[in-house]
Write a protein that holds these residues in place. Sequence first.
Motif, PDB file in Angstrom:
ATOM      1  N   TYR A 150      21.894  46.849  44.886  1.00 50.54           N
ATOM      2  CA  TYR A 150      22.133  45.412  45.097  1.00 50.54           C
ATOM      3  C   TYR A 150      22.129  45.150  46.593  1.00 50.54           C
ATOM      4  O   TYR A 150      22.499  46.013  47.382  1.00 50.54           O
ATOM      5  N   ALA A 151      21.721  43.979  46.991  1.00 51.26           N
ATOM      6  CA  ALA A 151      21.729  43.630  48.409  1.00 51.26           C
ATOM      7  C   ALA A 151      23.145  43.388  48.892  1.00 51.26           C
ATOM      8  O   ALA A 151      23.992  42.885  48.165  1.00 51.26           O
ATOM      9  N   THR A 152      23.400  43.776  50.110  1.00 54.80           N
ATOM     10  CA  THR A 152      24.648  43.424  50.766  1.00 54.80           C
ATOM     11  C   THR A 152      24.339  42.354  51.809  1.00 54.80           C
ATOM     12  O   THR A 152      23.182  42.041  52.048  1.00 54.80           O
ATOM     13  N   ALA A 153      25.361  41.778  52.419  1.00 53.68           N
ATOM     14  CA  ALA A 153      25.158  40.603  53.273  1.00 53.68           C
ATOM     15  C   ALA A 153      24.163  40.838  54.413  1.00 53.68           C
ATOM     16  O   ALA A 153      23.419  39.935  54.792  1.00 53.68           O
TER      17      ALA A 153
ATOM     18  N   PRO B  41      28.564  39.439  44.013  1.00 50.19           N
ATOM     19  CA  PRO B  41      27.904  38.408  44.826  1.00 50.19           C
ATOM     20  C   PRO B  41      28.619  38.160  46.153  1.00 50.19           C
ATOM     21  O   PRO B  41      29.850  38.189  46.225  1.00 50.19           O
ATOM     22  N   ILE B  42      27.849  37.910  47.196  1.00 51.76           N
ATOM     23  CA  ILE B  42      28.443  37.615  48.504  1.00 51.76           C
ATOM     24  C   ILE B  42      28.831  36.146  48.616  1.00 51.76           C
ATOM     25  O   ILE B  42      29.411  35.733  49.612  1.00 51.76           O
ATOM     26  N   GLY B  43      28.529  35.374  47.586  1.00 55.61           N
ATOM     27  CA  GLY B  43      28.890  33.963  47.606  1.00 55.61           C
ATOM     28  C   GLY B  43      28.559  33.270  46.300  1.00 55.61           C
ATOM     29  O   GLY B  43      29.429  32.823  45.564  1.00 55.61           O
ATOM     30  N   ASN B  44      27.280  33.230  45.984  1.00 52.77           N
ATOM     31  CA  ASN B  44      26.807  32.538  44.794  1.00 52.77           C
ATOM     32  C   ASN B  44      27.002  33.417  43.565  1.00 52.77           C
ATOM     33  O   ASN B  44      26.410  34.492  43.448  1.00 52.77           O
ATOM     34  N   LEU B  45      27.816  32.981  42.603  1.00 51.06           N
ATOM     35  CA  LEU B  45      28.117  33.772  41.420  1.00 51.06           C
ATOM     36  C   LEU B  45      26.886  34.056  40.565  1.00 51.06           C
ATOM     37  O   LEU B  45      26.874  35.001  39.775  1.00 51.06           O
ATOM     38  N   GLU B  46      25.827  33.264  40.718  1.00 51.78           N
ATOM     39  CA  GLU B  46      24.614  33.483  39.940  1.00 51.78           C
ATOM     40  C   GLU B  46      23.880  34.757  40.357  1.00 51.78           C
ATOM     41  O   GLU B  46      22.968  35.205  39.661  1.00 51.78           O
ATOM     42  N   ASP B  47      24.282  35.352  41.476  1.00 52.62           N
ATOM     43  CA  ASP B  47      23.625  36.561  41.956  1.00 52.62           C
ATOM     44  C   ASP B  47      24.139  37.826  41.274  1.00 52.62           C
ATOM     45  O   ASP B  47      23.666  38.926  41.567  1.00 52.62           O
ATOM     46  N   MET B  48      25.093  37.715  40.388  1.00 50.24           N
ATOM     47  CA  MET B  48      25.593  38.871  39.643  1.00 50.24           C
ATOM     48  C   MET B  48      24.489  39.395  38.721  1.00 50.24           C
ATOM     49  O   MET B  48      23.770  38.609  38.088  1.00 50.24           O
TER      50      MET B  48
ATOM     51  N   GLY C  17      39.544  38.325  40.282  1.00 49.44           N
ATOM     52  CA  GLY C  17      39.933  37.707  39.022  1.00 49.44           C
ATOM     53  C   GLY C  17      39.091  36.485  38.694  1.00 49.44           C
ATOM     54  O   GLY C  17      38.771  36.222  37.525  1.00 49.44           O
ATOM     55  N   LYS C  18      38.709  35.729  39.700  1.00 50.66           N
ATOM     56  CA  LYS C  18      37.865  34.550  39.496  1.00 50.66           C
ATOM     57  C   LYS C  18      36.481  34.960  38.990  1.00 50.66           C
ATOM     58  O   LYS C  18      35.905  34.309  38.114  1.00 50.66           O
ATOM     59  N   LEU C  19      35.958  36.048  39.561  1.00 54.33           N
ATOM     60  CA  LEU C  19      34.643  36.545  39.136  1.00 54.33           C
ATOM     61  C   LEU C  19      34.702  37.045  37.695  1.00 54.33           C
ATOM     62  O   LEU C  19      33.834  36.715  36.880  1.00 54.33           O
ATOM     63  N   LEU C  20      35.723  37.829  37.386  1.00 50.19           N
ATOM     64  CA  LEU C  20      35.840  38.379  36.035  1.00 50.19           C
ATOM     65  C   LEU C  20      36.032  37.269  35.007  1.00 50.19           C
ATOM     66  O   LEU C  20      35.455  37.320  33.912  1.00 50.19           O
ATOM     67  N   LYS C  21      36.824  36.275  35.362  1.00 54.46           N
ATOM     68  CA  LYS C  21      37.045  35.160  34.442  1.00 54.46           C
ATOM     69  C   LYS C  21      35.749  34.411  34.190  1.00 54.46           C
ATOM     70  O   LYS C  21      35.465  34.000  33.051  1.00 54.46           O
ATOM     71  N   HIS C  22      34.943  34.222  35.236  1.00 58.64           N
ATOM     72  CA  HIS C  22      33.684  33.492  35.109  1.00 58.64           C
ATOM     73  C   HIS C  22      32.759  34.174  34.115  1.00 58.64           C
ATOM     74  O   HIS C  22      32.042  33.488  33.365  1.00 58.64           O
ATOM     75  N   TYR C  23      32.759  35.503  34.117  1.00 57.69           N
ATOM     76  CA  TYR C  23      31.868  36.251  33.232  1.00 57.69           C
ATOM     77  C   TYR C  23      32.584  36.801  31.997  1.00 57.69           C
ATOM     78  O   TYR C  23      32.047  37.664  31.301  1.00 57.69           O
ATOM     79  N   GLU C  24      33.783  36.299  31.733  1.00 54.81           N
ATOM     80  CA  GLU C  24      34.555  36.661  30.547  1.00 54.81           C
ATOM     81  C   GLU C  24      34.733  38.174  30.433  1.00 54.81           C
ATOM     82  O   GLU C  24      34.539  38.786  29.376  1.00 54.81           O
ATOM     83  N   ILE C  25      35.122  38.772  31.556  1.00 54.62           N
ATOM     84  CA  ILE C  25      35.387  40.214  31.610  1.00 54.62           C
ATOM     85  C   ILE C  25      36.896  40.414  31.572  1.00 54.62           C
ATOM     86  O   ILE C  25      37.617  39.933  32.453  1.00 54.62           O
ATOM     87  N   SER C  26      37.384  41.117  30.557  1.00 50.36           N
ATOM     88  CA  SER C  26      38.830  41.273  30.367  1.00 50.36           C
ATOM     89  C   SER C  26      39.335  42.678  30.683  1.00 50.36           C
ATOM     90  O   SER C  26      40.481  43.023  30.377  1.00 50.36           O
ATOM     91  N   THR C  27      38.507  43.493  31.312  1.00 45.62           N
ATOM     92  CA  THR C  27      38.882  44.869  31.641  1.00 45.62           C
ATOM     93  C   THR C  27      40.097  44.902  32.572  1.00 45.62           C
ATOM     94  O   THR C  27      40.210  44.079  33.477  1.00 45.62           O
ATOM     95  N   GLN C  28      40.974  45.870  32.333  1.00 42.29           N
ATOM     96  CA  GLN C  28      42.176  46.035  33.158  1.00 42.29           C
ATOM     97  C   GLN C  28      41.782  46.234  34.624  1.00 42.29           C
ATOM     98  O   GLN C  28      40.868  46.995  34.942  1.00 42.29           O
TER      99      GLN C  28
END
Length: 225
Positions: free
Chosen positions: A111-114, A10-17, A40-51
Amino acid sequence: MSKLYLVPTPIGNLEDMTFRAIRILKEVDFILAEDTRTSGKLLKHYEISTQMHSHHMHNEHKSIEGILKRIQAGETCALISDAGTPAISDPGFLLTRACVENRIEVDCLPYATAFVPALVNSGLPNDKFVFEGFLPVKKGRQTRFLLLAEETRTIIFYESPHKLVKTLGHFVEYFGADRQVSVSRELSKMFEETIRGTATEVLAHYTNKPPKGEIVIVVDGNRKA
């Protein structure tokens, strides 16, 4: 199957993932991120634990060989940027090219870019356009403006907030005071806005109201050329 995924974020809004992007990031063996703190903030939001590993413009030349070896050994990798699609004014081209040259499969998620929403909501012609990205800071800047002054297609730029007024001033100088300009700021975020008008009008607006945030500029082509 080993491959490289280019995963837009997402370019801003996390709901766009997208659902697919989340699944891919959970399934791959490792993720390459432009800034691990931001991602890290994005991965944490979606509970992604990949290295996750850092992959940016300052280390990508040195890290590509090691990444290729891991993929060739059977691992899958996802490349993400801080926002938007990798390789669009962000790291990604060098690794993609290296994978193609080594016959490693590359899969870029759509996916759209900005610049896409900025172009569409500008109200300027979008059947033909040219994406310029960031302008040269010093060397070659004047030459670029002189060439673009004759461009008949709609032109798209990325710009930082502290350089916007200077760039708009150059639009007035090289493109003309009446050239139509649209500036989109903070797309998809809480304080999103788009200011449209002539180069002179938009320059006056941001001279009186210094901008903040991520910026995309859309400029009408030269209709007199």
